[in-house]
Scaffold this motif. Sequence first.
Motif, PDB file in Angstrom:
ATOM      1  N   GLU A 163       0.918  -1.140  -0.148  1.00 16.60           N
ATOM      2  CA  GLU A 163       0.088  -0.172  -0.020  1.00 16.60           C
ATOM      3  C   GLU A 163       0.821   1.220  -0.009  1.00 16.60           C
ATOM      4  O   GLU A 163       0.536   2.163  -0.803  1.00 16.60           O
ATOM      5  N   VAL A 167       1.319   4.512  -2.575  1.00 13.13           N
ATOM      6  CA  VAL A 167       1.239   5.755  -2.345  1.00 13.13           C
ATOM      7  C   VAL A 167       2.303   6.525  -2.843  1.00 13.13           C
ATOM      8  O   VAL A 167       2.549   7.588  -3.585  1.00 13.13           O
ATOM      9  N   GLY A 170       2.352   6.759  -6.579  1.00 12.64           N
ATOM     10  CA  GLY A 170       1.437   7.925  -7.280  1.00 12.64           C
ATOM     11  C   GLY A 170       1.875   9.476  -6.978  1.00 12.64           C
ATOM     12  O   GLY A 170       1.835  10.185  -7.931  1.00 12.64           O
ATOM     13  N   ALA A 171       2.183   9.420  -5.680  1.00 12.84           N
ATOM     14  CA  ALA A 171       2.843  10.501  -5.386  1.00 12.84           C
ATOM     15  C   ALA A 171       4.106  11.159  -6.128  1.00 12.84           C
ATOM     16  O   ALA A 171       4.104  12.489  -6.430  1.00 12.84           O
ATOM     17  N   GLY A 174       2.827  12.277  -9.498  1.00 17.88           N
ATOM     18  CA  GLY A 174       2.292  13.707  -9.355  1.00 17.88           C
ATOM     19  C   GLY A 174       3.171  14.464  -9.126  1.00 17.88           C
ATOM     20  O   GLY A 174       3.103  15.841  -9.984  1.00 17.88           O
ATOM     21  N   VAL A 175       4.258  14.665  -8.453  1.00 17.34           N
ATOM     22  CA  VAL A 175       5.400  15.724  -8.265  1.00 17.34           C
ATOM     23  C   VAL A 175       6.080  15.745  -9.387  1.00 17.34           C
ATOM     24  O   VAL A 175       6.358  17.052  -9.724  1.00 17.34           O
ATOM     25  N   MET A 178       4.170  17.587 -12.277  1.00 18.98           N
ATOM     26  CA  MET A 178       4.238  18.918 -11.988  1.00 18.98           C
ATOM     27  C   MET A 178       5.631  19.737 -12.328  1.00 18.98           C
ATOM     28  O   MET A 178       5.754  20.577 -12.948  1.00 18.98           O
ATOM     29  N   LEU A 201      12.603  20.436  -6.020  1.00 18.15           N
ATOM     30  CA  LEU A 201      11.370  20.074  -5.820  1.00 18.15           C
ATOM     31  C   LEU A 201      11.217  18.595  -5.363  1.00 18.15           C
ATOM     32  O   LEU A 201      10.715  18.388  -4.510  1.00 18.15           O
ATOM     33  N   PHE A 205      10.522  16.619  -1.922  1.00 17.87           N
ATOM     34  CA  PHE A 205       9.505  15.498  -1.806  1.00 17.87           C
ATOM     35  C   PHE A 205      10.278  14.325  -1.093  1.00 17.87           C
ATOM     36  O   PHE A 205       9.492  13.708  -0.377  1.00 17.87           O
TER      37      PHE A 205
ATOM     38  N   GLU B 114      -5.302  19.040 -17.607  1.00 12.17           N
ATOM     39  CA  GLU B 114      -3.921  18.957 -17.424  1.00 12.17           C
ATOM     40  C   GLU B 114      -3.255  18.493 -18.762  1.00 12.17           C
ATOM     41  O   GLU B 114      -2.413  18.753 -19.128  1.00 12.17           O
ATOM     42  N   ILE B 166       3.489  23.186  -3.241  1.00 10.05           N
ATOM     43  CA  ILE B 166       3.409  22.346  -4.856  1.00 10.05           C
ATOM     44  C   ILE B 166       3.883  20.903  -4.559  1.00 10.05           C
ATOM     45  O   ILE B 166       3.100  20.091  -5.045  1.00 10.05           O
ATOM     46  N   VAL B 167       4.647  20.518  -3.709  1.00 10.21           N
ATOM     47  CA  VAL B 167       4.902  18.977  -3.483  1.00 10.21           C
ATOM     48  C   VAL B 167       3.503  18.384  -3.079  1.00 10.21           C
ATOM     49  O   VAL B 167       3.446  17.523  -3.556  1.00 10.21           O
ATOM     50  N   ILE B 168       3.157  19.017  -1.865  1.00  7.20           N
ATOM     51  CA  ILE B 168       1.760  18.182  -1.376  1.00  7.20           C
ATOM     52  C   ILE B 168       0.887  18.284  -2.477  1.00  7.20           C
ATOM     53  O   ILE B 168      -0.091  17.497  -2.773  1.00  7.20           O
ATOM     54  N   TRP B 169       0.362  19.374  -3.233  1.00  8.88           N
ATOM     55  CA  TRP B 169      -0.483  19.388  -4.263  1.00  8.88           C
ATOM     56  C   TRP B 169      -0.222  18.458  -5.392  1.00  8.88           C
ATOM     57  O   TRP B 169      -1.137  17.549  -5.716  1.00  8.88           O
ATOM     58  N   GLY B 170       1.044  18.594  -5.688  1.00 11.13           N
ATOM     59  CA  GLY B 170       1.158  17.327  -6.765  1.00 11.13           C
ATOM     60  C   GLY B 170       1.261  15.744  -6.409  1.00 11.13           C
ATOM     61  O   GLY B 170       0.474  15.090  -7.058  1.00 11.13           O
ATOM     62  N   ALA B 171       1.583  15.680  -5.083  1.00 10.79           N
ATOM     63  CA  ALA B 171       1.702  14.424  -4.718  1.00 10.79           C
ATOM     64  C   ALA B 171       0.185  13.902  -4.406  1.00 10.79           C
ATOM     65  O   ALA B 171      -0.334  12.915  -4.796  1.00 10.79           O
ATOM     66  N   GLY B 174      -1.630  12.958  -7.757  1.00  5.75           N
ATOM     67  CA  GLY B 174      -0.896  11.880  -8.138  1.00  5.75           C
ATOM     68  C   GLY B 174      -1.614  10.457  -7.392  1.00  5.75           C
ATOM     69  O   GLY B 174      -2.052   9.518  -8.065  1.00  5.75           O
ATOM     70  N   VAL B 175      -1.832  10.485  -6.009  1.00  5.07           N
ATOM     71  CA  VAL B 175      -2.315   9.364  -5.165  1.00  5.07           C
ATOM     72  C   VAL B 175      -3.804   9.439  -5.490  1.00  5.07           C
ATOM     73  O   VAL B 175      -4.145   8.224  -5.820  1.00  5.07           O
ATOM     74  N   HIS B 177      -5.440  10.459  -8.037  1.00  3.52           N
ATOM     75  CA  HIS B 177      -5.446   9.919  -9.409  1.00  3.52           C
ATOM     76  C   HIS B 177      -5.370   8.341  -9.608  1.00  3.52           C
ATOM     77  O   HIS B 177      -6.548   7.785 -10.272  1.00  3.52           O
ATOM     78  N   MET B 178      -4.313   7.882  -8.948  1.00  2.00           N
ATOM     79  CA  MET B 178      -4.273   6.368  -8.807  1.00  2.00           C
ATOM     80  C   MET B 178      -5.503   5.835  -8.113  1.00  2.00           C
ATOM     81  O   MET B 178      -6.236   4.598  -8.731  1.00  2.00           O
ATOM     82  N   HIS B 181      -8.808   5.618 -10.235  1.00  3.19           N
ATOM     83  CA  HIS B 181      -8.799   4.670 -11.427  1.00  3.19           C
ATOM     84  C   HIS B 181      -9.090   3.195 -10.838  1.00  3.19           C
ATOM     85  O   HIS B 181      -9.763   2.453 -11.465  1.00  3.19           O
ATOM     86  N   LEU B 201      -6.068   4.571   1.117  1.00  4.35           N
ATOM     87  CA  LEU B 201      -4.947   4.946   0.379  1.00  4.35           C
ATOM     88  C   LEU B 201      -4.612   6.370   0.881  1.00  4.35           C
ATOM     89  O   LEU B 201      -3.356   6.723   1.196  1.00  4.35           O
ATOM     90  N   PHE B 205      -1.635   8.050   2.694  1.00  2.00           N
ATOM     91  CA  PHE B 205      -0.655   9.401   2.126  1.00  2.00           C
ATOM     92  C   PHE B 205      -0.748  10.364   3.264  1.00  2.00           C
ATOM     93  O   PHE B 205       0.224  10.949   3.345  1.00  2.00           O
TER      94      PHE B 205
END
Lengths: 222, 222
Positions: A163, A167, A170-171, A174-175, A178, A201, A205, B114, B166-171, B174-175, B177-178, B181, B201, B205
């Motif tokens: 799990e 995470v 995916g994270a 995402g990072v 961006m 960045l 992360f 995006e 930005i890191v948090i937003w991007g991550a 991503g999470v 998103h996964m 799906h 999940l 995170f």
Amino acid sequence: MKLTRKERERIARRELIIDATENLIDRLGIDNITMDTIATEAEVGKGTLYLHFKSKKSIYLAISERGSRLLNHAFGKALLKELPGLKLIEELGRTYLKFVQENPVYFTVFNYYESLINDDDLAQSELAQRCEESAREAMTYIVRALQIGMQDGSINNKYDPHELGIVIWGASRGVIHMAFHKQKKHHMKILDDVNFSLQSLVSNFIELIGTGMANDQQSKNN
Amino acid sequence: MKLTRKERERIARRELIIDATENLIDRLGIDNITMDTIATEAEVGKGTLYLHFKSKKSIYLAISERGSRLLNHAFGKALLKELPGLKLIEELGRTYLKFVQENPVYFTVFNYYESLINDDDLAQSELAQRCEESAREAMTYIVRALQIGMQDGSINNKYDPHELGIVIWGASRGVIHMAFHKQKKHHMKILDDVNFSLQSLVSNFIELIGTGMANDQQSKNN
DNA sequence: TATAGTTTTGACTGTCGGTCATTAATTGAA
DNA sequence: TTCAATTAATGACCGACAGTCAAAACTATA
């Protein structure tokens, strides 16, 4: 097993088409490519493309598969290093970043592939199956590193490695997604406020999740 | 300022088209929609669509804008709670998750948006500007929460709040998103190994990055 | 009601992914 | 070497779809 000349030629043709398409993606962007363009670039008739690929999607999928193989290879090498699990995870993160920076075309195609995820006729495709298999393999590298880390005590074992692996995967996507666009100078107002490099960045992360999954014991030592 | 009947009708028409398109995306998926379908669903001629929107993209952009407004509204409300900064970040995470679960169509359209990021003629569009502005606003909510947390000592202030934001937003993207799906039952072999819910999940995170950015002092208290 | 102005429309156009009848190349038997 | 059979390559063509625009329908005003 030995291949006949015909078989070898056939494979070479196929690779040629993939190469040509990669070039075009690099030069024109994935959304500005037509089958006629690809045919011209590869110096074959349009019909020939369809002797090697079911559709335009298939060509992109083939590129995606090639990219995944390269990425997995890099991951595999990263995991060979003699490091505590936590450091291995960081190593994988940096490997991924390096791969994306050096192979922007593959990153573009990965994103294209992701966007097809709800495409039904994709599920049948043998190529798609292999892409899935590659993704699973990449995932396995992460989980392996996490398990090593939990064994050697560098990673907190309160998480389920599978799990946590998802995470992290995916994270990271995402990072880096961006950061990639920022680097490509794509207009993104969000990013105007800050002046960061892709590097910093990703470093942030890695530090963030590194701290998050470290054993309390270990994190005190820093 | 008072609007004339005509102006009001014009706006209503526009909303009608957006509504119709949202419905269609929900029923058919964003890739199976034609302008003719939208025209039929909205009970107008195809030409009429172009009186209100420059292109098909523009319609999706308009939906995206509507979605961002709703999301930002939810973020705004989350930030009103009297909580330490670290808890506010978690609150924002859960808000985002809830939004995605309740509004899958908007999430779909966000992803579509995006994917247009390297589209040049998009940069001019006034609608795109407003989407960008919304994204920036969402970002501001996160940064604000981080700043609060650094002030009240719940968040480690070794990070730059904008960069961490930005890191948090991007991550998070991503999470979720996964997870999204997985929930939608889209074939993703990576996810076969694990049996997790979207909830768990995201919880993992949040815990991961929560621990990562907590002050050492605070994290000991848990 | 007549007329000028405005809005709506759907037949039409150009583009592009994909097909298939035709042509070209290759093979192998005589 | 010759020629028929098999295989590979081609690009003219087709259907679908985003987007256009001349004409039709509608509205407001005198």
